[in-house]
Design a protein around this motif. Structure first.
Motif, PDB file in Angstrom:
ATOM      1  N   UNK A  30       0.711  -1.245  -0.160  1.00 52.96           N
ATOM      2  CA  UNK A  30       0.092  -0.122   0.052  1.00 52.96           C
ATOM      3  C   UNK A  30       0.721   1.200  -0.026  1.00 52.96           C
ATOM      4  N   UNK A  31       1.899   1.330   0.965  1.00 52.15           N
ATOM      5  CA  UNK A  31       3.081   2.393   0.892  1.00 52.15           C
ATOM      6  C   UNK A  31       3.541   2.709  -0.500  1.00 52.15           C
ATOM      7  N   UNK A  32       4.000   1.547  -1.298  1.00 52.70           N
ATOM      8  CA  UNK A  32       4.531   1.446  -2.603  1.00 52.70           C
ATOM      9  C   UNK A  32       3.466   2.242  -3.499  1.00 52.70           C
ATOM     10  N   UNK A  33       2.254   1.701  -3.310  1.00 51.41           N
ATOM     11  CA  UNK A  33       1.262   2.338  -4.238  1.00 51.41           C
ATOM     12  C   UNK A  33       0.966   3.747  -4.109  1.00 51.41           C
ATOM     13  N   UNK A  34       1.009   4.272  -2.889  1.00 49.43           N
ATOM     14  CA  UNK A  34       0.884   5.470  -2.552  1.00 49.43           C
ATOM     15  C   UNK A  34       2.087   6.411  -2.975  1.00 49.43           C
ATOM     16  N   UNK A  35       3.151   5.680  -3.034  1.00 45.65           N
ATOM     17  CA  UNK A  35       4.406   6.760  -3.342  1.00 45.65           C
ATOM     18  C   UNK A  35       4.411   6.690  -4.979  1.00 45.65           C
ATOM     19  N   UNK A  36       3.719   5.732  -5.614  1.00 44.13           N
ATOM     20  CA  UNK A  36       3.691   5.915  -7.045  1.00 44.13           C
ATOM     21  C   UNK A  36       2.687   6.718  -7.628  1.00 44.13           C
ATOM     22  N   UNK A  37       1.559   6.870  -6.764  1.00 45.68           N
ATOM     23  CA  UNK A  37       0.358   7.684  -7.042  1.00 45.68           C
ATOM     24  C   UNK A  37       0.928   8.988  -6.912  1.00 45.68           C
ATOM     25  N   UNK A  38       1.521   9.082  -5.796  1.00 50.73           N
ATOM     26  CA  UNK A  38       2.075  10.574  -5.732  1.00 50.73           C
ATOM     27  C   UNK A  38       2.856  11.055  -6.780  1.00 50.73           C
ATOM     28  N   UNK A  39       3.972   9.990  -6.947  1.00 50.00           N
ATOM     29  CA  UNK A  39       4.901  10.472  -7.897  1.00 50.00           C
ATOM     30  C   UNK A  39       4.442  10.807  -9.485  1.00 50.00           C
ATOM     31  N   UNK A  40       3.315  10.072  -9.818  1.00 48.07           N
ATOM     32  CA  UNK A  40       2.557  10.111 -10.993  1.00 48.07           C
ATOM     33  C   UNK A  40       1.879  11.499 -10.976  1.00 48.07           C
ATOM     34  N   UNK A  41       1.141  11.956  -9.955  1.00 48.52           N
ATOM     35  CA  UNK A  41       0.662  13.459  -9.798  1.00 48.52           C
ATOM     36  C   UNK A  41       1.532  14.381  -9.959  1.00 48.52           C
ATOM     37  N   UNK A  42       2.769  14.288  -9.362  1.00 48.66           N
ATOM     38  CA  UNK A  42       3.759  15.262  -9.528  1.00 48.66           C
ATOM     39  C   UNK A  42       4.312  15.357 -11.023  1.00 48.66           C
ATOM     40  N   UNK A  43       4.721  14.241 -11.503  1.00 45.81           N
ATOM     41  CA  UNK A  43       5.164  14.094 -12.868  1.00 45.81           C
ATOM     42  C   UNK A  43       3.794  14.851 -13.806  1.00 45.81           C
ATOM     43  N   UNK A  44       2.889  14.615 -13.773  1.00 42.80           N
ATOM     44  CA  UNK A  44       1.568  15.073 -14.354  1.00 42.80           C
ATOM     45  C   UNK A  44       1.745  16.704 -14.217  1.00 42.80           C
ATOM     46  N   UNK A  45       1.901  17.272 -12.861  1.00 43.29           N
ATOM     47  CA  UNK A  45       1.644  18.533 -12.744  1.00 43.29           C
ATOM     48  C   UNK A  45       3.066  19.390 -13.352  1.00 43.29           C
ATOM     49  N   UNK A  46       4.141  18.646 -13.347  1.00 41.32           N
ATOM     50  CA  UNK A  46       5.112  19.294 -14.065  1.00 41.32           C
ATOM     51  C   UNK A  46       5.126  19.184 -15.591  1.00 41.32           C
TER      52      UNK A  46
END
Length: 108
Positions: free
Chosen positions: A64-80
């Motif tokens: 679950x922690x890994x999925x949360x990290x990946x979701x957060x990273x994807x959101x940041x990449x999309x923002x950039x």
């Protein structure tokens, strides 16, 4: 052969508090094994980590922690990507005008 400084690179020091009776027992165990208290603590920690790797509840929490990290990273990449969607790179060293919170413009 490595010097003591070289062999200790990347090693973290941890201070722990032990009750006197626990310290005495641990010290005696270490003495019987011709080792140190540090050796005994490292053995205990290694065994604890090995058991933790086989804990299904902990594995589930890690997934679950890994999925949360990946979701957060994807959101940041999309923002950039959205921020620089026009393909231009951010500029540096240019003068621009911004609003001074106290009123008026300031140049940076």
């Amino acid at each position: 052969m490595s010097t003591p400084d070289e062999s200790m690179r990347g090693v973290k020091t941890l201070g722990i508090k032990l009750k006197p009776d626990v310290h005495a027992q641990l010290s005696f165990i270490a003495q019987l094994r011709d080792g140190t208290i540090t050796d005994e603590i490292q053995i205990a920690i290694a065994e604890h980590i090995t058991r933790a790797k086989d804990d299904p509840e902990l594995a589930s929490k890690a997934a679950q922690a890994r999925a949360d990290i990946e979701r957060e990273a994807a959101a940041r990449q999309q923002a950039i990507a959205t921020l620089f969607a026009d393909g231009s790179e951010p500029t540096t060293g240019t003068s621009r005008t911004r609003r001074n919170p106290k009123g008026g413009d300031s140049t940076s």
